[in-house]
Enzyme design. Sequence first.
Site, PDB file in Angstrom:
ATOM      1  N   GLU A  26      93.125 118.970 -49.337  1.00 58.34           N
ATOM      2  CA  GLU A  26      92.698 119.878 -50.402  1.00 58.34           C
ATOM      3  C   GLU A  26      91.230 120.249 -50.305  1.00 58.34           C
ATOM      4  O   GLU A  26      90.808 121.290 -50.771  1.00 58.34           O
ATOM      5  CB  GLU A  26      92.978 119.219 -51.767  1.00 58.34           C
ATOM      6  CG  GLU A  26      92.662 120.096 -52.961  1.00 58.34           C
ATOM      7  CD  GLU A  26      93.541 121.333 -53.032  1.00 58.34           C
ATOM      8  OE1 GLU A  26      93.141 122.314 -53.685  1.00 58.34           O
ATOM      9  OE2 GLU A  26      94.645 121.311 -52.427  1.00 58.34           O
ATOM     10  N   ASP A  67      79.082 144.099 -27.072  1.00 59.61           N
ATOM     11  CA  ASP A  67      80.373 143.983 -27.748  1.00 59.61           C
ATOM     12  C   ASP A  67      80.323 144.635 -29.120  1.00 59.61           C
ATOM     13  O   ASP A  67      79.259 144.968 -29.645  1.00 59.61           O
ATOM     14  CB  ASP A  67      80.748 142.502 -27.928  1.00 59.61           C
ATOM     15  CG  ASP A  67      81.153 141.852 -26.623  1.00 59.61           C
ATOM     16  OD1 ASP A  67      81.602 142.580 -25.727  1.00 59.61           O
ATOM     17  OD2 ASP A  67      81.029 140.622 -26.512  1.00 59.61           O
ATOM     18  N   PRO A 118      85.462 127.562 -47.061  1.00 56.89           N
ATOM     19  CA  PRO A 118      85.793 128.926 -47.499  1.00 56.89           C
ATOM     20  C   PRO A 118      84.744 129.535 -48.424  1.00 56.89           C
ATOM     21  O   PRO A 118      84.658 130.764 -48.531  1.00 56.89           O
ATOM     22  CB  PRO A 118      87.127 128.747 -48.236  1.00 56.89           C
ATOM     23  CG  PRO A 118      87.705 127.490 -47.694  1.00 56.89           C
ATOM     24  CD  PRO A 118      86.537 126.604 -47.379  1.00 56.89           C
ATOM     25  N   ARG A 151      79.344 132.597 -26.097  1.00 56.61           N
ATOM     26  CA  ARG A 151      79.185 133.827 -25.314  1.00 56.61           C
ATOM     27  C   ARG A 151      77.721 134.226 -25.164  1.00 56.61           C
ATOM     28  O   ARG A 151      77.369 134.943 -24.228  1.00 56.61           O
ATOM     29  CB  ARG A 151      79.958 134.965 -25.987  1.00 56.61           C
ATOM     30  CG  ARG A 151      81.459 134.806 -25.950  1.00 56.61           C
ATOM     31  CD  ARG A 151      82.156 135.806 -26.863  1.00 56.61           C
ATOM     32  NE  ARG A 151      81.801 137.173 -26.533  1.00 56.61           N
ATOM     33  CZ  ARG A 151      82.329 137.889 -25.542  1.00 56.61           C
ATOM     34  NH1 ARG A 151      83.271 137.341 -24.787  1.00 56.61           N
ATOM     35  NH2 ARG A 151      81.952 139.115 -25.317  1.00 56.61           N
TER      36      ARG A 151
END
Length: 244
Positions: free
Chosen positions: A115, A167, A88, A152
């Site tokens: 954790e 896109d 994160p 992709r």
Amino acid sequence: MKIDILTLFPNMFQALNESMLGKAQEKNLLQINICDFRQYSNDKHHHVDDTPYGGGAGMLLQPQPFYRAVDAINQDDAGPKRVILLDPAGQRFDQQLAQELAQEQHLVFLCGHYEGFDYRIEQLATDRVSIGDFVLTGGEMAAMMMIDATARFIPGVLGNGQSAYSDSFAQDLLEYPQYTRPAEYRGMKVPDVLLSGNHQKIAQWRHEQALKRTWLQRPDLLAQAALSSEDQQFLEKLNQPRQK
């Protein structure tokens, strides 16, 4: 491209065998190997986590199983590779990073759980990457999203090789609206320009609609987009009603 995924939950990745990614593997454009790194634990019960030194909530993944698993991958393939830690606190994943990763021959994803990681596991990674400012129960779903977006850009994975480059976000703009048959449905008509056969006008309409859609839904993207003077003039016209 070869992709190795280190995870505690290999069954979560069955979705990678479906749709375009499944076909890419059948055509040998993509090789995905799922590794349960629990098998590399020295613990007789195959534990891979422990309580943090100094105290604190939750359990931390230990470094030893990760290092042994990566050693095994390097022994099988000693070539260069990008080792991506799903974190994160890492760099934000976006379309540009997906296109960059698609140029690599070998990617390794380290999926955490519990954790978090023992800090020494970060030393294995060439990249620490996040999919957003939120926390998941593990890195598996984030890894799947990154693999799908990256694959992709591998030639041959999509039926139309240009699709990935038109896109949303490919040029820092959202994609323009698209339509198919029927030409009218429940009173909603396809714009006349798309039925005109005039490819120059269609291209201009699509570009202007991409600008308008981005202005309405993600105006923050316009700050980094390469805009022409005509684009600037078009956006100024859109801004005029807001200024009244």
